[in-house]
Design an enzyme around this catalytic site. Structure first.
Site, PDB file in Angstrom:
ATOM      1  N   ARG A 180       4.254  -4.344  -0.195  1.00 22.12           N
ATOM      2  CA  ARG A 180       4.605  -3.539   0.808  1.00 22.12           C
ATOM      3  C   ARG A 180       3.110  -3.507   1.299  1.00 22.12           C
ATOM      4  NH1 ARG A 180       8.565  -5.584   2.057  1.00 22.12           N
ATOM      5  NH2 ARG A 180      10.898  -5.521   2.773  1.00 22.12           N
ATOM      6  N   GLU A 216       0.743  -5.084   9.750  1.00 27.29           N
ATOM      7  CA  GLU A 216       1.231  -6.080  10.006  1.00 27.29           C
ATOM      8  C   GLU A 216       0.621  -5.916  11.390  1.00 27.29           C
ATOM      9  OE1 GLU A 216       4.153  -7.316   7.389  1.00 27.29           O
ATOM     10  OE2 GLU A 216       2.957  -6.765   5.754  1.00 27.29           O
ATOM     11  N   HIS A 275       2.819 -12.286   5.171  1.00 25.71           N
ATOM     12  CA  HIS A 275       3.813 -11.778   4.708  1.00 25.71           C
ATOM     13  C   HIS A 275       5.316 -13.189   4.083  1.00 25.71           C
ATOM     14  CE1 HIS A 275       6.492  -7.934   4.321  1.00 25.71           C
ATOM     15  NE2 HIS A 275       7.227  -8.813   3.236  1.00 25.71           N
TER      16      HIS A 275
HETATM   17  C1  DGY Z   1      11.904  -8.384   1.347  1.00 26.15           C
HETATM   18  O1  DGY Z   1      12.403  -8.858   1.380  1.00 26.15           O
HETATM   19  O2  DGY Z   1      11.840  -7.491   1.740  1.00 26.15           O
HETATM   20  C2  DGY Z   1      10.744  -9.371   1.924  1.00 26.15           C
HETATM   21  O3  DGY Z   1       9.556  -8.511   1.557  1.00 26.15           O
HETATM   22  C3  DGY Z   1      10.340 -10.505   3.458  1.00 26.15           C
HETATM   23  O4  DGY Z   1      11.544 -11.237   2.423  1.00 26.15           O
END
Ligand code: DGY
Length: 331
Positions: free
Chosen positions: A240, A269, A288
Site C-alpha cells: 500500500r 493513487e 497498482h
Molecule cells: C489487494 O487485493 O489488496 C490488491 O492491492 C489489489 O488486488
C-alpha cells in the site's frame, strides 16, 4: 428474505463472479470506469443487503449508518484498509476479502519491479526510444547484481513468503524478514532470519514491502529509514502506498540515498501528473496492477461473489475478515 437480496457492486468485476451475483441477487452494477463518488455510493447502499466494494471505496461509519439493512461488505481485494472493520463489526455487518488467490501474481509483480529497478530496464527502454542510444557503453546503464544478494522482506505473510521463495530459490538470495510474528515455515524452507527493522534496513540489498497498512505501519519508510539503507539498495512496494513517505522517498532517490525503487502502489493513487517522483529516472511506477492477471482477477471475483452471497444469506463467509461479528450479525 422475500425476493432476491438487493446488492450494489461498485464496479464491473469479472463475469466469473458477476454472473453468480446477478443470478442470486437483485444487483445494480456501477457501469462507469471511475469509482462512484462517496455521496453516490452512500445513496446506492441505502436500501441494500450487500455491497461489493473496491479498494478505492471508502467504507466508513457514516456510509454504514446510511445502510440500515446492510449485512455484508465483500471487498474485491485482499487488503481492506479502505473499510472501517470495527465500525462494520459493531453494526453487525460481515466483511469479506479475497486472500490466497493473488499471492503468486503479486509476488511476480514485486519481483518484476525488483529486476526492473535494479537493472534499470524501464530507464533503458526510454533511452532506446529517445534516439540517445549511439553505441555499446562499458560504463553506461550500470545496475545492481541480484544473484546471491540479500532480500529484506517486511511482512512475512503469504505474499512476503512467495517473494522470499522466488528470491531464495531463483536468485540464491539470503532472506531477512521483519514481522511481529515469527514465521517458522519461512525460516525452515528459505532459511529466513527474523531481524529488527533497523537491521533489515542496514543489511538488505533489496527491501520488499508486504505488510498491512494500519496506524502502526503508515509512513514506516521515512527519511530516517532511507538513511539506514545501503546506497545501492532498491526498495519495492507492492502493498500500500501510504506505508512509504513518498516525499522522503523522492528525496532519497533524487539524492542517491538509495539506488532505485519499484512501486506498484503510490500515495495518492494515481499520483499527480506533476509529482516529482514521476520525473526521476531511478523509479519504476506501475498503476497498482500486481493482481492484474486474467486468472487471478477471475479467482478474486469468485471469492468476492461467494462472500457476498454467504453474507446476504447469513452464512459463514468463505474468506471472512471479521468472524467475531457472528453472534450479533444482522439477519
Ligand atoms: C489487494 O487485493 O489488496 C490488491 O492491492 C489489489 O488486488
Amino acid at each position: 428474505m422475500a425476493g432476491k437480496p438487493k446488492v450494489f457492486v461498485s464496479r464491473r468485476i469479472p463475469d466469473a463472479g458477476l454472473n453468480r451475483i446477478r443470478e442470486q441477487c437483485d444487483a445494480e452494477i456501477w457501469p462507469e470506469p471511475l469509482p462512484p463518488p462517496y455521496a453516490t455510493l452512500k445513496d446506492k447502499v441505502r436500501a441494500c443487503d450487500g455491497l461489493v466494494s473496491l479498494l478505492t471505496d471508502k467504507i466508513d461509519p457514516e456510509l454504514l449508518d446510511a445502510a440500515p439493512r446492510l449485512k455484508v461488505v465483500s471487498n474485491f481485494a485482499v487488503g481492506f484498509n479502505n473499510i472501517d472493520v470495527p465500525a462494520a463489526t459493531s453494526r453487525g455487518i460481515a466483511v469479506g476479502n479475497t486472500p490466497g488467490v493473488l499471492t503468486d501474481a503479486t509476488a511476480d509483480m514485486a519481483f518484476a519491479l525488483l529486476i526492473s529497478a535494479a537493472r534499470r530496464v524501464v530507464e533503458g527502454h526510454a533511452y532506446s526510444l529517445s534516439g540517445a542510444w549511439k553505441t555499446w557503453e562499458p560504463l553506461g546503464h550500470l545496475g545492481q547484481d541480484l544473484f546471491g544478494r540479500t532480500i529484506g522482506i517486511v511482512g512475512m505473510g503469504r505474499i512476503g513468503q512467495a517473494m522470499a521463495k522466488r528470491c531464495r530459490f531463483g536468485w540464491d538470495m539470503q532472506v531477512l524478514y521483519y514481522d511481529v510474528y515469527k514465521n517458522e515455515k519461512a525460516e525452515k524452507e528459505f532459511g529466513a532470519r527474523q531481524v529488527d527493522f533497523d537491521t533489515l534496513l542496514r543489511d538488505s540489498d533489496f527491501v520488499s514491502i508486504h505488510t498491512d497498512l494500519n496506524e502502526k505501519t503508515r509512513g514506516m519508510f521515512n527519511a530516517a529509514a532511507f538513511r539506514q539503507m545501503k546506497r545501492t539498495a532498491v526498495l519495492i512496494n507492492s502493498a500500500r502506498g501510504p506505508l512509504v513517505d513518498q516525499k522522503a522517498l523522492t528525496e532519497a532517490l533524487r539524492d542517491g540515498v538509495i539506488f532505485a525503487a519499484g512501486l506498484d502502489v503510490t500515495d495518492p493513487e494515481p499520483p499527480a501528473p506533476d509529482d516529482p517522483l514521476l520525473k526521476l529516472p531511478n523509479v519504476v511506477v506501475a498503476p497498482h496492477i500486481a493482481s492484474a492477471t486474467v486468472g487471478t482477477r477471475n479467482a478474486m471475483a469468485e471469492i468476492c461473489a461467494n462472500n457476498l452471497i454467504a453474507g446476504v444469506s447469513g452464512e459463514k463467509l468463505p474468506a471472512w475478515v471479521n468472524p467475531e461479528v457472528e453472534p450479533k450479525r444482522r439477519r
